[in-house]
Design a protein around this motif. Structure first.
Motif, PDB file in Angstrom:
ATOM      1  N   ASP A   1       0.864  -1.345  -0.063  1.00 51.03           N
ATOM      2  CA  ASP A   1       0.058   0.088  -0.100  1.00 51.03           C
ATOM      3  C   ASP A   1       0.802   1.245   0.026  1.00 51.03           C
ATOM      4  O   ASP A   1       0.631   2.203  -0.697  1.00 51.03           O
ATOM      5  CB  ASP A   1      -0.892  -0.034   1.473  1.00 51.03           C
ATOM      6  CG  ASP A   1      -1.832  -1.121   1.269  1.00 51.03           C
ATOM      7  OD1 ASP A   1      -2.392  -1.647   0.263  1.00 51.03           O
ATOM      8  OD2 ASP A   1      -2.514  -1.222   2.149  1.00 51.03           O
ATOM      9  N   LYS A   2       1.899   1.262   0.817  1.00 54.82           N
ATOM     10  CA  LYS A   2       2.723   2.476   1.054  1.00 54.82           C
ATOM     11  C   LYS A   2       3.520   2.732  -0.183  1.00 54.82           C
ATOM     12  O   LYS A   2       3.740   3.752  -0.556  1.00 54.82           O
ATOM     13  CB  LYS A   2       3.714   2.459   2.428  1.00 54.82           C
ATOM     14  CG  LYS A   2       2.747   2.417   3.530  1.00 54.82           C
ATOM     15  CD  LYS A   2       3.732   2.281   4.849  1.00 54.82           C
ATOM     16  CE  LYS A   2       3.400   0.915   5.223  1.00 54.82           C
ATOM     17  NZ  LYS A   2       3.853   0.462   6.590  1.00 54.82           N
ATOM     18  N   GLN A   3       4.209   1.634  -0.836  1.00 57.96           N
ATOM     19  CA  GLN A   3       5.132   1.680  -1.964  1.00 57.96           C
ATOM     20  C   GLN A   3       4.230   2.021  -3.130  1.00 57.96           C
ATOM     21  O   GLN A   3       4.461   2.894  -4.012  1.00 57.96           O
ATOM     22  CB  GLN A   3       5.421   0.179  -2.483  1.00 57.96           C
ATOM     23  CG  GLN A   3       6.164   0.354  -3.739  1.00 57.96           C
ATOM     24  CD  GLN A   3       7.681   1.119  -3.762  1.00 57.96           C
ATOM     25  OE1 GLN A   3       8.009   1.206  -2.846  1.00 57.96           O
ATOM     26  NE2 GLN A   3       7.595   1.748  -4.895  1.00 57.96           N
ATOM     27  N   SER A   4       2.661   1.717  -3.186  1.00 54.98           N
ATOM     28  CA  SER A   4       1.918   2.409  -4.379  1.00 54.98           C
ATOM     29  C   SER A   4       1.551   3.545  -4.003  1.00 54.98           C
ATOM     30  O   SER A   4       1.556   4.341  -5.152  1.00 54.98           O
ATOM     31  CB  SER A   4       0.590   1.457  -4.334  1.00 54.98           C
ATOM     32  OG  SER A   4       0.817  -0.109  -4.787  1.00 54.98           O
ATOM     33  N   LEU A   5       1.255   3.991  -2.969  1.00 56.68           N
ATOM     34  CA  LEU A   5       0.974   5.562  -2.592  1.00 56.68           C
ATOM     35  C   LEU A   5       2.278   6.259  -3.124  1.00 56.68           C
ATOM     36  O   LEU A   5       2.040   7.472  -3.816  1.00 56.68           O
ATOM     37  CB  LEU A   5       0.895   5.541  -1.284  1.00 56.68           C
ATOM     38  CG  LEU A   5       0.120   7.186  -0.714  1.00 56.68           C
ATOM     39  CD1 LEU A   5      -1.176   7.494  -1.587  1.00 56.68           C
ATOM     40  CD2 LEU A   5      -0.211   6.947   0.937  1.00 56.68           C
ATOM     41  N   ALA A   6       3.371   6.095  -2.626  1.00 56.71           N
ATOM     42  CA  ALA A   6       4.738   6.331  -2.957  1.00 56.71           C
ATOM     43  C   ALA A   6       4.873   6.682  -4.546  1.00 56.71           C
ATOM     44  O   ALA A   6       5.289   7.788  -4.984  1.00 56.71           O
ATOM     45  CB  ALA A   6       5.924   5.976  -2.334  1.00 56.71           C
ATOM     46  N   THR A   7       4.679   5.355  -5.196  1.00 58.47           N
ATOM     47  CA  THR A   7       4.896   5.518  -6.517  1.00 58.47           C
ATOM     48  C   THR A   7       3.780   6.558  -7.147  1.00 58.47           C
ATOM     49  O   THR A   7       4.158   7.232  -8.261  1.00 58.47           O
ATOM     50  CB  THR A   7       4.822   3.988  -7.206  1.00 58.47           C
ATOM     51  OG1 THR A   7       5.732   3.216  -6.441  1.00 58.47           O
ATOM     52  CG2 THR A   7       4.722   3.948  -8.566  1.00 58.47           C
TER      53      THR A   7
ATOM     54  N   PHE B   1       2.375   9.320  -5.866  1.00 56.35           N
ATOM     55  CA  PHE B   1       2.851  10.345  -5.620  1.00 56.35           C
ATOM     56  C   PHE B   1       3.914  10.968  -6.513  1.00 56.35           C
ATOM     57  O   PHE B   1       3.876  11.958  -7.205  1.00 56.35           O
ATOM     58  CB  PHE B   1       3.190  10.781  -4.040  1.00 56.35           C
ATOM     59  CG  PHE B   1       2.187  10.882  -3.337  1.00 56.35           C
ATOM     60  CD1 PHE B   1       1.457  12.243  -3.243  1.00 56.35           C
ATOM     61  CD2 PHE B   1       2.229  10.350  -2.000  1.00 56.35           C
ATOM     62  CE1 PHE B   1       0.622  12.527  -2.634  1.00 56.35           C
ATOM     63  CE2 PHE B   1       1.219  10.715  -0.989  1.00 56.35           C
ATOM     64  CZ  PHE B   1       0.357  11.861  -1.218  1.00 56.35           C
ATOM     65  N   THR B   2       4.886  10.090  -6.894  1.00 53.81           N
ATOM     66  CA  THR B   2       6.146  10.165  -7.748  1.00 53.81           C
ATOM     67  C   THR B   2       5.679  10.317  -9.193  1.00 53.81           C
ATOM     68  O   THR B   2       6.139  11.405  -9.791  1.00 53.81           O
ATOM     69  CB  THR B   2       7.081   9.230  -7.593  1.00 53.81           C
ATOM     70  OG1 THR B   2       7.352   8.893  -6.200  1.00 53.81           O
ATOM     71  CG2 THR B   2       8.184   9.255  -8.525  1.00 53.81           C
ATOM     72  N   GLU B   3       4.777   9.915  -9.675  1.00 54.26           N
ATOM     73  CA  GLU B   3       3.919   9.666 -10.919  1.00 54.26           C
ATOM     74  C   GLU B   3       3.337  11.333 -11.086  1.00 54.26           C
ATOM     75  O   GLU B   3       3.641  12.004 -12.041  1.00 54.26           O
ATOM     76  CB  GLU B   3       2.811   8.757 -11.043  1.00 54.26           C
ATOM     77  CG  GLU B   3       3.195   7.427 -11.521  1.00 54.26           C
ATOM     78  CD  GLU B   3       2.298   6.484 -12.072  1.00 54.26           C
ATOM     79  OE1 GLU B   3       1.985   6.115 -13.033  1.00 54.26           O
ATOM     80  OE2 GLU B   3       1.501   6.288 -10.853  1.00 54.26           O
ATOM     81  N   GLU B   4       2.817  11.613  -9.898  1.00 55.42           N
ATOM     82  CA  GLU B   4       2.156  13.199 -10.204  1.00 55.42           C
ATOM     83  C   GLU B   4       3.249  14.321 -10.048  1.00 55.42           C
ATOM     84  O   GLU B   4       3.013  14.921 -10.955  1.00 55.42           O
ATOM     85  CB  GLU B   4       1.506  13.172  -8.928  1.00 55.42           C
ATOM     86  CG  GLU B   4      -0.029  12.425  -8.918  1.00 55.42           C
ATOM     87  CD  GLU B   4      -1.036  12.668 -10.147  1.00 55.42           C
ATOM     88  OE1 GLU B   4      -1.091  14.025 -10.433  1.00 55.42           O
ATOM     89  OE2 GLU B   4      -1.604  11.938 -10.445  1.00 55.42           O
TER      90      GLU B   4
ATOM     91  N   SER C   1       8.188   4.013  -9.816  1.00 51.00           N
ATOM     92  CA  SER C   1       8.355   3.221  -8.950  1.00 51.00           C
ATOM     93  C   SER C   1       9.926   3.082  -8.756  1.00 51.00           C
ATOM     94  O   SER C   1      10.233   2.819  -7.491  1.00 51.00           O
ATOM     95  CB  SER C   1       7.648   1.853  -9.371  1.00 51.00           C
ATOM     96  OG  SER C   1       8.236   0.708  -8.315  1.00 51.00           O
ATOM     97  N   THR C   2      10.609   2.846  -9.763  1.00 55.00           N
ATOM     98  CA  THR C   2      12.092   2.652  -9.635  1.00 55.00           C
ATOM     99  C   THR C   2      12.629   3.939  -8.921  1.00 55.00           C
ATOM    100  O   THR C   2      13.614   3.926  -8.129  1.00 55.00           O
ATOM    101  CB  THR C   2      12.700   2.462 -11.022  1.00 55.00           C
ATOM    102  OG1 THR C   2      12.278   1.380 -11.276  1.00 55.00           O
ATOM    103  CG2 THR C   2      14.152   2.286 -10.778  1.00 55.00           C
ATOM    104  N   THR C   3      12.386   5.271  -9.507  1.00 59.96           N
ATOM    105  CA  THR C   3      12.547   6.198  -8.900  1.00 59.96           C
ATOM    106  C   THR C   3      12.411   6.651  -7.329  1.00 59.96           C
ATOM    107  O   THR C   3      13.388   7.019  -6.623  1.00 59.96           O
ATOM    108  CB  THR C   3      11.940   7.637  -9.811  1.00 59.96           C
ATOM    109  OG1 THR C   3      12.364   7.298 -11.187  1.00 59.96           O
ATOM    110  CG2 THR C   3      12.654   8.916  -9.397  1.00 59.96           C
ATOM    111  N   ILE C   4      11.165   6.257  -7.198  1.00 59.70           N
ATOM    112  CA  ILE C   4      11.126   6.524  -5.515  1.00 59.70           C
ATOM    113  C   ILE C   4      11.620   5.442  -4.482  1.00 59.70           C
ATOM    114  O   ILE C   4      12.310   5.729  -3.482  1.00 59.70           O
ATOM    115  CB  ILE C   4       9.408   6.660  -5.416  1.00 59.70           C
ATOM    116  CG1 ILE C   4       9.268   7.251  -3.866  1.00 59.70           C
ATOM    117  CG2 ILE C   4       8.666   5.354  -5.432  1.00 59.70           C
ATOM    118  CD1 ILE C   4       9.796   8.698  -3.777  1.00 59.70           C
TER     119      ILE C   4
END
Length: 142
Positions: free
Chosen positions: A106-112, A114-117, A127-130
């Motif tokens: 869940d947290k990885q998906s949320l972080a990813t 956010f990073t997309e946005e 995903s790789t960047t975050i």
């Protein structure tokens, strides 16, 4: 440790995996150096938000952001994050899930997301960047 004898192909894969794991941290450090400097503050903020989410217990969904935002982030960033948080939580089906029950995924998906946005990167690159930011901000600094 397994007592099974590995095939030659198994030994090759084991050697490649060991080589990769032995060089993983240096690879992440090099990757971090190649991320655009103007993106790093935003990525660091996302990592800090997710780290605070991990330690924040049972806050209501949309108000989660006020406890998670680092103090040094300006009001414009807070307003922007608040505006997308509800949509991201709904998209990831996390709106009614207590913070204490958020999984690593869940947290990885949320972080990813956010990073997309923030970056406009596609999901796999975000995903790789975050993950790279997380390792360089949290894991490799200690």
């Amino acid at each position: 440790m397994s007592t099974e004898k590995k095939t030659w192909l198994g030994r090759v894969f084991a050697s490649i995996a060991a080589l990769f794991m032995n060089n993983y941290e240096s690879w992440l450090k090099k990757l971090w150096k190649n991320i655009a400097e103007e993106l790093k503050p935003d990525l660091i903020n996302i990592v800090q938000i997710i780290e605070r989410v991990k330690s924040f217990v049972d806050g209501p969904g949309i108000d989660l952001i006020t406890a998670a935002i680092p103090g040094e982030v300006d009001d414009k960033a807070v307003a922007w994050l608040r505006s997308i948080l509800h949509n991201l939580l709904a998209e990831l089906d996390l709106t009614d899930k207590p913070t204490s029950e958020l999984t690593k995924v869940d947290k990885q998906s949320l972080a990813t997301r956010f990073t997309e946005e923030v970056t406009g990167l596609p999901f796999d690159q975000a995903s790789t960047t975050i993950k790279t930011a997380y390792w360089n901000v949290v894991k490799l600094v200690n």
